[in-house]
Write a protein that holds these residues in place. Structure first.
Motif, PDB file in Angstrom:
ATOM      1  N   ALA A  85       0.824  -1.218   0.000  1.00 45.20           N
ATOM      2  CA  ALA A  85       0.000   0.000   0.000  1.00 45.20           C
ATOM      3  C   ALA A  85       0.854   1.263   0.000  1.00 45.20           C
ATOM      4  N   ASP A  86       2.107   1.157   0.403  1.00 40.57           N
ATOM      5  CA  ASP A  86       3.016   2.311   0.424  1.00 40.57           C
ATOM      6  C   ASP A  86       3.596   2.619  -0.953  1.00 40.57           C
ATOM      7  N   VAL A  87       3.518   1.703  -1.891  1.00 32.64           N
ATOM      8  CA  VAL A  87       4.133   1.866  -3.213  1.00 32.64           C
ATOM      9  C   VAL A  87       3.727   3.173  -3.901  1.00 32.64           C
ATOM     10  N   PRO A  88       2.448   3.562  -3.924  1.00 35.02           N
ATOM     11  CA  PRO A  88       2.087   4.818  -4.607  1.00 35.02           C
ATOM     12  C   PRO A  88       2.732   6.068  -3.996  1.00 35.02           C
ATOM     13  N   ASN A  89       3.272   5.957  -2.794  1.00 32.14           N
ATOM     14  CA  ASN A  89       3.936   7.101  -2.173  1.00 32.14           C
ATOM     15  C   ASN A  89       5.302   7.404  -2.789  1.00 32.14           C
ATOM     16  N   PHE A  90       5.880   6.435  -3.538  1.00 28.38           N
ATOM     17  CA  PHE A  90       7.192   6.691  -4.127  1.00 28.38           C
ATOM     18  C   PHE A  90       7.282   6.406  -5.619  1.00 28.38           C
ATOM     19  N   THR A  91       6.250   5.794  -6.211  1.00 32.03           N
ATOM     20  CA  THR A  91       6.346   5.501  -7.644  1.00 32.03           C
ATOM     21  C   THR A  91       4.974   5.309  -8.279  1.00 32.03           C
ATOM     22  N   ASN A  92       4.944   5.483  -9.591  1.00 31.34           N
ATOM     23  CA  ASN A  92       3.755   5.144 -10.382  1.00 31.34           C
ATOM     24  C   ASN A  92       4.021   3.879 -11.207  1.00 31.34           C
ATOM     25  N   ILE A  93       5.080   3.174 -10.885  1.00 31.69           N
ATOM     26  CA  ILE A  93       5.498   1.968 -11.609  1.00 31.69           C
ATOM     27  C   ILE A  93       4.944   0.729 -10.907  1.00 31.69           C
ATOM     28  N   THR A  94       4.389  -0.187 -11.682  1.00 35.96           N
ATOM     29  CA  THR A  94       3.977  -1.476 -11.136  1.00 35.96           C
ATOM     30  C   THR A  94       5.228  -2.344 -10.974  1.00 35.96           C
ATOM     31  N   PRO A  95       5.542  -2.751  -9.747  1.00 38.23           N
ATOM     32  CA  PRO A  95       6.769  -3.522  -9.544  1.00 38.23           C
ATOM     33  C   PRO A  95       6.648  -4.955 -10.046  1.00 38.23           C
TER      34      PRO A  95
END
Length: 105
Positions: A85-95
């Motif tokens: 859930a924290d991913v959108p705080n640092f990137t717009n890339i799907t890991p």
């Protein structure tokens, strides 16, 4: 030992805040997984591709290390949703995620 690599493909329009990733996200990873078998973590920032002048295929990669896949899965069970859930705080890339067995050093 296993390594879980979380890779963020580079490309036009893709953004990645490496400072947030290292200072906040990976600190959160350490806090949540550190007592659950996390051995260590590393972060790579992409600089270039293999050929001269080629762009890096990945903006960044995060790596976390555990003794086994079972240890990793057990650690992620209570914390995986929070960490992703924290991913959108640092990137717009799907890991992209890969779990690898380390067979040589």
């Amino acid at each position: 030992m296993i390594r879980v690599s979380v890779m963020y493909p580079a490309g036009e329009g893709k953004k990645f805040d490496v400072d947030y990733y290292v200072q906040k996200h990976m600190t959160l990873v350490q806090q949540r997984l550190g007592s659950l078998g996390l051995l260590r973590w590393e972060v790579d920032r992409g600089l270039a591709g293999g050929a001269p002048g080629a762009p890096a295929p990945f903006a960044a990669m995060g790596h976390i290390y555990f003794n086994s896949v079972a240890d990793f899965q057990a650690a992620m069970k209570p914390h995986g949703k929070e960490l992703f859930a924290d991913v959108p705080n640092f990137t717009n890339i799907t890991p992209q995620v890969q779990v690898s067995e380390i067979v040589g050093t």
